[in-house]
Design an enzyme around this catalytic site. Structure first.
Site, PDB file in Angstrom:
ATOM      1  N   ALA A 108       0.897  -1.135   0.016  1.00 29.06           N
ATOM      2  CA  ALA A 108      -0.104   0.025  -0.044  1.00 29.06           C
ATOM      3  C   ALA A 108       1.073   1.206  -0.010  1.00 29.06           C
ATOM      4  O   ALA A 108       0.590   2.247  -0.721  1.00 29.06           O
ATOM      5  CB  ALA A 108      -0.815   0.017   1.250  1.00 29.06           C
ATOM      6  N   ASP A 109       2.033   1.230   0.662  1.00 25.95           N
ATOM      7  CA  ASP A 109       2.861   2.337   0.774  1.00 25.95           C
ATOM      8  C   ASP A 109       3.531   2.565  -0.703  1.00 25.95           C
ATOM      9  O   ASP A 109       3.467   3.841  -1.072  1.00 25.95           O
ATOM     10  CB  ASP A 109       4.019   2.171   1.872  1.00 25.95           C
TER      11      ASP A 109
END
Length: 420
Positions: free
Chosen positions: A167-168
């Site tokens: 996600a990052d």
């Protein structure tokens, strides 16, 4: 050779991974990146395990090619310094929780009032509007909220996250693309704008296939371990010594595969002749293949598949990947000596440009290493800088002194693309 983003100035008000990954990518392409850090502790990843000679591995990984300027954003003097720096920058990146920079007086409205041409990028968890926009988020949380963990792991097993911060990293890449698009748009309009990226948007964007597939099937996908529900055989198999991966992704590859393993009768076998048939008869097919693959070492099966042009691979660990000949040939792992870690190796520049390639020029900076330099550029003299340091508003390097500048002056000649 000039760098593609040479002369672009970036002010980073970001920490952990998503925002710093975005600004590092810009820096790799030649942008001057000034990273604002909290004076006492700096970016929180400086202290995250594992530590190597006192330096956080995560910080080392995503902060190369940058300058560290340590400023207390909660002080009036610190905020004014940041605004003055922003006046001279083309891009600002922040990834605080939604609403934080506005409370600090460093939101898009305040910054763009001082520099209308700035590209202001906000990387948030859940986005900047909606019922839970202000909720705190980490990669792990977003993998669950965004649906990824509902499909990851083994059937009937406990929830499993993707092993890297997907996600990052995805949010950081989307922010990079948004910033580059906004810089190009500024060429046409002369105006900056507010770019937004979020961990949630990144997770949903990469789930696009599954969003449609869920509607088509009428039920959401479930964890299948190393197997994919859409194609067969497309999974890990245990050979005589270890697992290897096999991906027979279409019917043409299936014919090659059957010839490779000397099962030509399967080519026209109605149970297996098409991918849809193979998926329907997966259990029987996988059972037969598992029995066959157990007779020889994995490396022999991979070599045979390579010979026939069928995608296959051993499962490498990270240490093996970093030594891999293909990875090294592509310069995807490079040496980057750090003052405290001479043997440091980092992931290389993944974007390859033939005429203006990126570069890795310097390791992650020491906390406050470039504070003195940055403040001198915006007009502060040594007396004023000493006074700010005495009040704790700033920090000047690990020893309180000036900085070494491995990247080049903040006064890089600006290109016509940039704000004046």
């Amino acid at each position: 050779m000039s760098l593609p983003l040479e002369g672009v100035r970036v002010l980073e008000l970001a920490r952990t991974i998503a925002g710093p990954f975005c600004s590092m990518t810009l820096a790799d392409m030649g942008a001057d990146v000034i990273k604002i850090e909290e004076p006492e502790r700096g970016d929180e990843t400086r202290a995250m395990a594992p530590l190597w000679n006192g330096e956080g591995a995560i910080y080392l990984a995503v902060n190369r090619n940058k300058k560290s300027v340590a400023i207390d954003l909660k002080s009036d003097a610190g905020r004014e310094i940041v605004l003055r720096l922003a006046e001279r920058c083309d891009v600002l990146i922040e990834n605080f929780r939604t609403g934080t920079v506005e409370r600090l007086g460093l939101g898009y409205a305040e910054v763009s009032a001082r520099n209308p041409r700035i590209i202001y990028c906000s990387v948030s968890g859940f986005g900047r509007s909606g019922p839970i926009a202000h909720k705190a988020a980490y990669d792990f949380i977003m993998q669950g909220y965004g649906g990824v963990m509902s499909m990851t792991g083994t059937p009937d097993g406990e929830p499993v996250r993707v092993g890297y911060p997907s996600a990052d990293i995805t949010a950081g890449l989307l922010a990079y693309g948004g910033i580059m698009t906004a810089l190009w748009a500024r060429e046409k309009t002369g105006r900056g704008q507010h770019v937004q990226s979020s961990l949630l948007a990144g997770q949903i964007a990469t789930m696009s296939y599954f969003a449609v597939a869920t509607q088509a099937a009428g039920v959401p996908p479930k964890p299948m371990g190393h197997v994919t529900g859409a194609v067969a055989p497309y999974q890990a198999f245990m050979a005589a010594d270890r697992y290897f991966l096999l991906a027979v992704g279409n019917d043409g590859l299936w014919k090659r595969f059957c010839r490779a393993i000397e099962r030509t009768g399967w080519i026209d076998d109605l149970r297996y002749a098409t991918n849809s048939a193979r998926v329907a008869n997966r259990s029987e097919l996988v059972s037969s293949l598992a029995e066959l693959f157990a007779t020889r070492p994995a490396a022999e099966w991979v070599a045979l598949m390579d010979e026939w042009g069928v995608p296959a691979s051993l499962i490498q660990n990270i240490a093996e990947v970093m030594k891999d000949e293909q990875v090294r040939d592509q310069e995807l792992v490079v040496n980057l000596p750090h003052p405290k870690i001479p043997e440091l190796q980092v992931v290389g520049v993944p974007i390859k440009l033939s005429e203006t390639p990126g570069r890795i020029a310097s390791p992650a900076p020491m906390l406050g290493q470039h504070t003195h330099e940055a403040l001198r550029e915006i007009g502060l003299d040594d007396r004023e800088i000493d006074e700010l340091a005495g009040k704790g508003v700033i920090r000047r390097g690990v020893d309180g002194g000036g900085s070494q500048d491995p990247i080049g002056s903040l006064g890089t000649k600006r290109l016509p693309l940039l704000s004046s």
